[in-house]
Enzyme design. Sequence first.
Site, PDB file in Angstrom:
ATOM      1  CB  CYS A 114      -0.971  -0.027   1.183  1.00  0.00           C
ATOM      2  SG  CYS A 114      -2.333   1.147   1.047  1.00  0.00           S
ATOM      3  CG  HIS A 174      -3.584  -3.787   2.828  1.00  0.00           C
ATOM      4  ND1 HIS A 174      -2.648  -3.366   3.746  1.00  0.00           N
ATOM      5  CD2 HIS A 174      -4.133  -2.660   2.293  1.00  0.00           C
ATOM      6  CE1 HIS A 174      -2.627  -2.045   3.783  1.00  0.00           C
ATOM      7  NE2 HIS A 174      -3.519  -1.592   2.903  1.00  0.00           N
ATOM      8  CD  GLU A 213      -1.436  -6.643   4.920  1.00  0.00           C
ATOM      9  OE1 GLU A 213      -1.603  -5.485   5.324  1.00  0.00           O
ATOM     10  OE2 GLU A 213      -1.034  -6.923   3.769  1.00  0.00           O
TER      11      GLU A 213
END
Length: 526
Positions: A369, A499, A501
Site C-alpha cells: 500500500c 493488502h 496479509e
Amino acid sequence: MKKKYVVVTGGVLSGIGKGILSASIARVMKECGVEVNTLKIDPYLNIDAGTMNPNQHGEVFVTEDGYEADLDLGHYERFLGKDMRRENNMTAGQIFKAIIDKEREGSFLGATVQMVPHVTEEIKGRIRRIPGELIMIEIGGTVGDIEGEIFLEAIRELSVEEGSENFLFVHVTYVPYLRVTSEFKTKPTQQSVQLLRRIGIQPQMIAVRSEEPVEENELRKIALFGGVEREMVFNLPDSKNVYDVPSIVYSYGIHRKIATRLNLEIMERFEWDYPRNFIPSKIAIIGKYLGTDDAYKSISESICLCGASKPEVLDSQVFEDMTQEQIKNTLAEYEGLIIPGGFGKRGIEGKLAVIRYARENNVPILGICLGMQLMVIEYARNVAGLEGANSTEFDPATPYPVIDIMEEQKKILKLGGTMRLGAQETPIKVGTLLMEAYGASPVHERHRHRYEVNYENFRDLFSEPDENLSGRLVISSKAAFVEAIELPGRDFFLGIQYHPEFGSKVGRPSPLFRLFVERVRGRKKD
C-alpha cells in the site's frame, strides 16, 4: 432447531486473549462438524475501526466486503479459514447511530426512546440475523466497563427469550502471580465473576489465563467461588505459539462440554495443520506505529504462517538522519524488509531511505500500500531525477506529484468511509513476480487506500513486462490504476497497492508472502 450461542466475556483486564480463545473454540467446533459463525462486539462509539490509531488499538482489519474492522476479525479469519464480513462486527457507534436515525425518521411513533428496550432490541435484532448453527459472540473490554453494560444486558435478555439451554457463557479472566508471596491470586477473578452475576449472567465455564500453569487448589477455589463445576474451569497459560491454542482447547474436551450443554451433535475429529517450528529469518518491518505489537498483526502472522520467525518492527523515523552507509550497517543483519501501509508524514523520509538502500544493495523488499507508493517516489527521485517528487498527502505543493489522491475522493472532506476498500480484481501479467506467486490471473485482493500512483501524468516512469531490459519499474495495472510495481534485475523488489496479509489463513498463507519468504531463505542459503 434453534441457534446456539457461546458468549465470551472478559474480566480483570483487557488484552488477555479473548479473541484467540473465541477463534480457537470456533475452529474446534467447526472441525467437529458444526456450522459456526462469529460476532465481535466492540463497545466503543466509533462506527468502525477505520479512523482509529493503530498505536492505540492495533491494526485495522479489512474484510472482503470492504468493512474496516477490529483486528480480532483477523484472528477469526486465520483460525476459521472463513472470510468475515461487516455483519461479524458490531460497535456501539453503529447501534446508537441506527437508533438516532430511526428516531429522526419517526420510526418509534412518538415513544420515549430508551436504552431498554430500544437499544437492547436493536442489538438483539442484529445478533438474531447472523446466519449459522452456532454463533460465537465475543464482547470486547472487561466486565464492569460502563460502555459495555448495555451489550451484556442485551445478551442477558436474549438468553431469556431464546432459552438458557441455547446459551453457554465463557468468562475469561487473568490470575496474576504475586512473586513476593510466591502464590497465585484468585481474588480478582472472584470479583470479576461477581460483577457478571450482578448483571444477571452466570458463567458456565471459566477460562483462566496466566503466565505460568495455575495450581490445582487455585482452580478449585475459582470453581467454588465462581459457582461453576470444577471440570468447567480450565487453565490457559501463555503459549509460545498462539496456533497451539485450538489443540489445547480440544485436549481439554471443551467441544464435548459445549455440545452437552447446548445439545449439539458433533463428530469426534480434529485436524489442525499449523506451523509448529519457525525457521529463524531476519525480516524487518519498517513501521511508524510502535505503541502496540498488534499494529502490524496480519503482516507478522502472514510471515509466521509461512513457517518463518516473527519479524521485528523498526521505527522508520530513526533512519531519517542516517547516511546510506549508516543505514547499510544498521540493516546488515536483516535478510528481508517490509514497508507496510500507514497514514501521515511521520517517518516517511526514513522509509524512503530504507527503500533506496534495498534497491541499491539488492535486498529483498516488499512494499504494501503506502510502501508501494514510496517505492515509486524513491525511484522517481533517485533514478528518474525528479527532484522533490512526492505524494500530495505529504507535500501538496510537490513539483512532481507521482502519488495523488484518487480523483473521485478529491471533493470528499470526511475521512471515514472515503477509501477504496475491500476485494478488488487485480490483473497479473506473465513474466512478473506476481505471476510466479499466484500462478493465475486475475486475483482478488483487499484494498485500503485513499491515494494512488499518478500513472496518467508519469507514464515514463514505468514499462510493460515485456520490456524488462529497460530497467524501469514494471507495472501491473487495471486501466490507469497501478496495482503493483516491481524492478527487474533484483532478487525481490515488489510493491503492491493492496493488502495481501488480510487473506492469509492457517494452512493457506498469502502466495505473495510465501514467495517473499522463499526468496529471503534462498538469499540466506546463497
